[in-house]
Design a protein around this motif. Structure first.
Motif, short mmCIF file in Angstrom:
data_model
loop_
_atom_site.label_atom_id
_atom_site.label_comp_id
_atom_site.label_asym_id
_atom_site.label_seq_id
_atom_site.Cartn_x
_atom_site.Cartn_y
_atom_site.Cartn_z
N THR A 194 0.64 -1.28 0.11
CA THR A 194 0.15 0.03 -0.06
C THR A 194 1.08 1.38 -0.05
N VAL A 195 0.68 2.28 -0.82
CA VAL A 195 1.44 3.51 -1.09
C VAL A 195 0.88 4.59 -0.50
N LEU A 196 1.43 5.47 0.40
CA LEU A 196 0.83 6.85 0.80
C LEU A 196 1.90 7.82 0.05
N HIS A 197 1.31 8.58 -0.70
CA HIS A 197 2.33 9.59 -1.32
C HIS A 197 2.24 10.96 -0.35
N LEU A 198 3.19 11.37 0.01
CA LEU A 198 3.31 12.74 1.12
C LEU A 198 2.92 13.93 -0.15
N ASP A 199 2.79 13.85 -1.30
CA ASP A 199 2.30 14.86 -2.00
C ASP A 199 0.79 15.12 -1.68
N ASP A 200 0.12 14.07 -1.13
CA ASP A 200 -1.29 14.21 -0.68
C ASP A 200 -1.18 14.66 0.69
N LEU A 201 -0.10 14.83 1.17
CA LEU A 201 -0.14 15.46 2.57
C LEU A 201 0.41 16.81 2.80
N TYR A 202 1.19 17.19 1.80
CA TYR A 202 2.12 18.42 2.07
C TYR A 202 0.98 19.70 2.04
N GLU A 203 1.04 20.60 2.90
CA GLU A 203 0.14 21.88 2.77
C GLU A 203 0.82 22.80 1.56
N GLY A 204 0.83 22.25 0.39
CA GLY A 204 1.30 23.12 -0.68
C GLY A 204 2.76 23.18 -0.75
N TRP A 205 3.15 24.09 -1.47
CA TRP A 205 4.59 24.20 -1.85
C TRP A 205 5.60 24.53 -0.68
N THR A 206 4.77 25.06 0.47
CA THR A 206 5.83 25.18 1.75
C THR A 206 5.26 24.24 2.83
N GLY A 207 5.07 23.00 2.21
CA GLY A 207 4.34 21.90 3.21
C GLY A 207 5.50 20.78 3.69
N LEU A 208 6.70 21.12 3.36
CA LEU A 208 7.77 19.99 3.66
C LEU A 208 7.95 19.89 5.25
N GLU A 209 7.80 21.15 5.87
CA GLU A 209 8.03 20.99 7.35
C GLU A 209 6.64 21.53 8.18
N GLY A 210 6.47 22.08 9.04
CA GLY A 210 5.25 22.66 9.68
C GLY A 210 4.49 21.50 9.95
N SER A 211 3.18 21.47 9.66
CA SER A 211 2.28 20.46 10.17
C SER A 211 2.43 19.01 9.46
N LEU A 212 3.36 18.74 8.77
CA LEU A 212 3.02 17.48 7.69
C LEU A 212 3.43 16.52 8.71
N TRP A 213 4.34 16.08 9.42
CA TRP A 213 4.67 15.31 10.28
C TRP A 213 3.75 14.89 11.58
N PRO A 214 3.38 16.12 12.03
CA PRO A 214 2.36 16.04 13.09
C PRO A 214 0.88 15.17 12.79
N ARG A 215 0.48 15.83 11.44
CA ARG A 215 -0.69 15.23 10.85
C ARG A 215 -0.42 13.81 10.58
N LEU A 216 0.59 13.37 9.75
CA LEU A 216 0.92 12.13 9.37
C LEU A 216 0.77 11.18 10.48
N SER A 217 1.54 11.48 11.64
CA SER A 217 1.84 10.93 12.63
C SER A 217 0.48 10.42 13.40
N ALA A 218 -0.35 11.59 13.70
CA ALA A 218 -1.56 11.57 14.55
C ALA A 218 -2.80 10.78 13.52
N GLN A 219 -3.02 11.13 12.38
CA GLN A 219 -3.84 10.44 11.50
C GLN A 219 -3.70 9.14 10.74
N VAL A 220 -2.31 8.79 10.77
CA VAL A 220 -2.11 7.69 10.23
C VAL A 220 -1.25 6.66 10.90
N LEU A 221 -0.09 7.18 11.38
CA LEU A 221 0.84 6.15 11.87
C LEU A 221 0.31 5.78 13.35
N GLU A 222 -0.01 6.65 13.98
CA GLU A 222 -0.35 6.15 15.37
C GLU A 222 -1.66 5.37 15.29
N PRO A 223 -2.85 5.36 14.51
CA PRO A 223 -3.95 4.55 14.31
C PRO A 223 -3.11 3.00 13.85
#
Length: 183
Positions: A46-75
């Motif tokens: 199963t593939v999850l593309h971070l392009d679907d999670l970045y908050e646009g062109w400035t989304g590499l940092e910021g909320s990316l990892w906290p959202r990914l962790s809370a919404q996907v990895l932790e569950p």
């Protein structure tokens, strides 16, 4: 083929994210990460593309990892499906929700996927690289010439990220844009 070897290696590893074996495919934009992820998907991942999670062109940092962790990895760690809100690039806003089942093998693909925070979770960290001019050509072919300024900013941001995280040095496997191993 390298994808067969990587899939076998990942599946032979003990899961570290609950029942899930997590593979992170990282490297600069336009290097070939998505192509490798597609090859692993063809082998059952199963593939999850971070392009679907970045908050646009400035989304590499910021909320990316906290959202990914809370919404996907932790569950997934708890053995339940994850769910994330997909970023819609044309509208510049988060849109629909995407369910992530509890797979045996999950590929996290995109710039920043193999940051240090993934080390305890990933069974395999893969780095894919390509020359900057090839990456830019690929990106502009996909996104259009009007995206050149965005690409220049993104390339600078990712270079700083990779230097800080030492992503290439920490990778278990290093590949070039065509799937050949690099030192």
């Amino acid at each position: 083929m390298i994808a067969d070897e990587l899939a076998e290696r990942a599946l032979a590893s003990r899961p570290r994210l609950g029942r899930v074996r997590l593979v992170a495919i990282d490297g600069p934009a336009g290097s070939g990460k998505t192509t490798l992820a597609a090859a692993l998907a063809a082998r059952g991942a199963t593939v999850l593309h971070l392009d679907d999670l970045y908050e646009g062109w400035t989304g590499l940092e910021g909320s990316l990892w906290p959202r990914l962790s809370a919404q996907v990895l932790e569950p997934l760690r708890r053995g339940v499906p994850g769910r994330y809100q997909r970023f819609d690039w044309p509208t510049g806003a988060f849109a629909d929700w995407v369910d992530v089942p509890v797979p045996g093998l999950l590929v996290l693909e995109g710039c920043g996927s193999a940051r240090r925070a993934v080390d305890p979770l990933a069974v395999l960290r893969i780095w894919v690289e390509a020359p900057a001019d090839l990456r830019l050509d690929r990106g502009l072919a996909r996104d259009g010439a009007d995206a050149r300024e965005h690409w220049a900013t993104w390339m600078a941001d990712e270079a700083a990220h990779f230097a800080r995280e030492r992503t290439r040095e920490r990778a278990d496997v290093r590949l070039d844009a065509f799937g050949a191993r690099v030192p």
